[in-house]
Design a protein around this motif. Structure first.
Motif, PDB file in Angstrom:
ATOM      1  N   UNK A 163      -0.032   8.946  -7.272  1.00 37.49           N
ATOM      2  CA  UNK A 163      -1.491   8.669  -7.466  1.00 37.49           C
ATOM      3  C   UNK A 163      -2.052   8.781  -5.871  1.00 37.49           C
ATOM      4  N   UNK A 164      -1.284   9.645  -5.263  1.00 36.78           N
ATOM      5  CA  UNK A 164      -2.018  10.389  -3.920  1.00 36.78           C
ATOM      6  C   UNK A 164      -1.156   9.336  -2.887  1.00 36.78           C
ATOM      7  N   UNK A 165      -0.540   8.352  -3.142  1.00 37.60           N
ATOM      8  CA  UNK A 165       0.046   7.395  -2.049  1.00 37.60           C
ATOM      9  C   UNK A 165       1.495   8.517  -1.545  1.00 37.60           C
ATOM     10  N   UNK A 166       1.364   8.725  -0.496  1.00 40.95           N
ATOM     11  CA  UNK A 166       2.513   9.723   0.083  1.00 40.95           C
ATOM     12  C   UNK A 166       3.561   8.616   0.434  1.00 40.95           C
ATOM     13  N   UNK A 167       4.890   8.702  -0.089  1.00 40.64           N
ATOM     14  CA  UNK A 167       6.010   7.998   0.384  1.00 40.64           C
ATOM     15  C   UNK A 167       6.385   8.613   1.500  1.00 40.64           C
ATOM     16  N   UNK A 168       7.151   7.636   2.213  1.00 39.74           N
ATOM     17  CA  UNK A 168       7.682   7.777   3.402  1.00 39.74           C
ATOM     18  C   UNK A 168       9.147   7.689   3.450  1.00 39.74           C
ATOM     19  N   UNK A 169       9.901   8.759   4.177  1.00 38.66           N
ATOM     20  CA  UNK A 169      11.143   8.989   4.068  1.00 38.66           C
ATOM     21  C   UNK A 169      12.021   8.759   5.440  1.00 38.66           C
ATOM     22  N   UNK A 170      12.767   7.786   5.632  1.00 31.52           N
ATOM     23  CA  UNK A 170      13.373   7.688   6.744  1.00 31.52           C
ATOM     24  C   UNK A 170      14.819   8.201   7.032  1.00 31.52           C
ATOM     25  N   UNK A 171      14.967   8.786   8.416  1.00 33.87           N
ATOM     26  CA  UNK A 171      16.476   9.607   8.707  1.00 33.87           C
ATOM     27  C   UNK A 171      16.934   9.033   9.729  1.00 33.87           C
ATOM     28  N   UNK A 172      18.283   8.615   9.493  1.00 34.48           N
ATOM     29  CA  UNK A 172      18.806   8.094  10.811  1.00 34.48           C
ATOM     30  C   UNK A 172      20.447   8.920  10.757  1.00 34.48           C
ATOM     31  N   UNK A 173      20.391   9.860  11.082  1.00 35.57           N
ATOM     32  CA  UNK A 173      21.578  10.859  11.307  1.00 35.57           C
ATOM     33  C   UNK A 173      22.562   9.977  12.547  1.00 35.57           C
ATOM     34  N   UNK A 174      23.725  10.265  12.368  1.00 33.39           N
ATOM     35  CA  UNK A 174      24.588   9.365  13.116  1.00 33.39           C
ATOM     36  C   UNK A 174      24.991  10.420  14.523  1.00 33.39           C
ATOM     37  N   UNK A 216      21.361  10.806   1.905  1.00 28.98           N
ATOM     38  CA  UNK A 216      19.875  11.142   1.859  1.00 28.98           C
ATOM     39  C   UNK A 216      19.268  11.997   0.859  1.00 28.98           C
ATOM     40  N   UNK A 217      20.249  12.510   0.024  1.00 29.77           N
ATOM     41  CA  UNK A 217      19.997  13.288  -1.186  1.00 29.77           C
ATOM     42  C   UNK A 217      19.422  12.399  -2.176  1.00 29.77           C
ATOM     43  N   UNK A 218      20.043  11.116  -2.495  1.00 31.01           N
ATOM     44  CA  UNK A 218      19.575  10.065  -3.343  1.00 31.01           C
ATOM     45  C   UNK A 218      17.869   9.637  -3.077  1.00 31.01           C
ATOM     46  N   UNK A 267       0.762  -1.197   0.118  1.00 35.27           N
ATOM     47  CA  UNK A 267       0.085  -0.226   0.014  1.00 35.27           C
ATOM     48  C   UNK A 267       0.865   1.304   0.025  1.00 35.27           C
ATOM     49  N   UNK A 268       1.935   1.225   0.512  1.00 37.13           N
ATOM     50  CA  UNK A 268       3.025   2.443   0.683  1.00 37.13           C
ATOM     51  C   UNK A 268       4.543   1.692   0.750  1.00 37.13           C
ATOM     52  N   UNK A 269       5.289   2.757   0.815  1.00 35.42           N
ATOM     53  CA  UNK A 269       6.964   2.160   0.853  1.00 35.42           C
ATOM     54  C   UNK A 269       7.499   3.328   1.605  1.00 35.42           C
ATOM     55  N   UNK A 270       8.646   2.900   2.364  1.00 34.68           N
ATOM     56  CA  UNK A 270       9.719   3.607   2.831  1.00 34.68           C
ATOM     57  C   UNK A 270      10.877   3.488   2.486  1.00 34.68           C
ATOM     58  N   UNK A 271      11.906   4.770   2.371  1.00 33.29           N
ATOM     59  CA  UNK A 271      13.222   4.496   1.878  1.00 33.29           C
ATOM     60  C   UNK A 271      14.104   3.894   3.410  1.00 33.29           C
ATOM     61  N   UNK A 272      15.137   3.564   2.543  1.00 24.96           N
ATOM     62  CA  UNK A 272      16.198   3.109   3.814  1.00 24.96           C
ATOM     63  C   UNK A 272      16.551   4.382   4.527  1.00 24.96           C
ATOM     64  N   UNK A 273      16.727   4.190   5.960  1.00 27.86           N
ATOM     65  CA  UNK A 273      17.273   5.038   6.731  1.00 27.86           C
ATOM     66  C   UNK A 273      18.492   5.987   6.173  1.00 27.86           C
ATOM     67  N   UNK A 274      18.355   7.264   6.262  1.00 28.13           N
ATOM     68  CA  UNK A 274      19.636   8.052   5.447  1.00 28.13           C
ATOM     69  C   UNK A 274      20.486   8.682   6.447  1.00 28.13           C
ATOM     70  N   UNK A 275      21.748   8.953   6.109  1.00 33.55           N
ATOM     71  CA  UNK A 275      22.896   9.710   6.593  1.00 33.55           C
ATOM     72  C   UNK A 275      22.953  10.721   5.701  1.00 33.55           C
TER      73      UNK A 275
END
Ligand SMILES: C=Cc1c(C(=O)O)[nH]c(=O)[nH]c1=O
Length: 312
Positions: free
Chosen positions: A93-104, A77-79, A39-47
């Motif tokens: 089509x309306x599905x909001x993507x999820x973006x994961x952040x994991x700074x050091x 994270x820019x990628x 139904x949705x997706x999230x990116x790999x936690x980014x630095x």
């Protein structure tokens, strides 16, 4: 039975999505998620900068789950920001993507979130407070003061939907302390749980550990952690302001597992180990099985039973 789910004002075909870190490192993997039945997706936690992560072997699966010490490998994270901004312009089509952040560090988290705030990204941001596998980097979620300090700083400037990925807690006092902190902030959701940190899988035949980093210690996922995941989903669902939703992650490998998370109060459901082991087709199977469970029980929609776990 229908699996339509509304989350943060967005409508999703179903509550299933990947857990950050699984099948979401590259554009190819993200494209597969986009085209899948998820139904949705999230990116790999980014630095801020690209990271190679820990030496391999750094993931191992068993009949009951998995152990991983990936070490936060990611393309920077820019990628991922480029991917999700392009996605929402051209595909979503309306599905909001999820973006994961994991700074050091706290500062790195703040800097990345400031860039997200200024960017065209209109989706959901997940602040990972629970990576257990970067040597020397403690899980922020177990430092209650640090958690409150970071969220105080973030909400001074961040105005887009923000959730936090929490580690599992194992003590009622900790559920209470953490819920009290989180209730102070306009959070969109909490995601319970990240892997159970620093477990140890031993291979008796070779008398050895099975992953290289940290002498074999790693985050545990899969069947091993479902009771802990359900406990955290329920503990926060019953303690947080109803405006703060709960995402259920941990041990979802069947329609029944998904039903249990929803019964405990989860809205979206993230799949890690089962996706890693089975591949993208896992979403089709989970949807079919969850519909079967609901039909057997006479439920047409998820709203009819979400959070309705009975006690004795
Ligand atoms: C973002 C790092 C994480 C990792 C990792 O990259 O090692 N593994 C997990 O099970 N959870 C995490 O949050």
């Amino acid at each position: 039975a229908v699996l339509k789910t509304e989350f943060l004002g967005q409508k999703y075909e179903n509550p299933f999505m990947n857990a950050s870190g699984v099948h979401c490192l590259t554009v190819n993997e993200l494209d597969e998620l986009k085209r899948s039945k998820a139904g949705a997706f999230i990116t790999k936690s980014a630095t801020t900068l690209e990271r190679a992560g820990n030496p391999e072997p750094r993931y191992y699966a068993t009949a009951l789950g998995s152990i991983n010490s990936m070490g936060l490998p990611n393309k920077g994270f820019q990628y991922y920001l480029d991917y999700v901004v392009d996605y929402q312009k051209n595909d979503s089509d309306g599905k909001a993507p999820f973006f994961s952040v994991a700074g050091m560090s706290r500062d790195e988290n703040i800097n990345i979130l400031k860039i997200i705030q200024r960017s065209d990204f209109q989706g959901v941001t997940e602040l990972n407070l629970s990576c257990p596998n970067v040597p020397g980097k403690p899980q922020v979620g177990y430092d209650f003061q640090m958690t409150e300090q970071i969220l105080t700083q973030v909400f001074e400037f961040f105005r887009k939907p923000l959730g936090v990925k929490l580690p599992p807690y194992f003590d009622f006092a900790h559920f209470d302390i953490v819920a009290n902190i989180l209730n102070k902030f306009p959070l969109a959701y909490v995601n319970c749980v990240n892997s159970v940190g620093n477990g140890l899988y031993v291979d008796a035949a070779s008398e050895s550990v099975v992953i290289k980093p940290k002498n074999g210690f790693g985050g545990i996922g899969g069947d091993y952690i479902k009771p802990t995941a359900l406990a955290n989903v329920r503990a926060f669902y019953t303690r947080l302001n109803p405006t703060i939703k709960v995402i259920g992650t941990g041990g979802i490998a069947s329609g029944q597992d998904a039903f249990e998370h929803l019964l405990c109060g989860a809205t979206m459901l993230q799949v890690g180990t089962a996706l890693y082991e089975e591949g993208i087709s896992v979403f089709e199977r989970l949807e079919k099985e969850l519909k079967e469970v609901m039909t057997q029980k006479g439920y047409k929609t998820i709203e009819e039973f979400r959070g309705q776990l009975r006690t004795l």
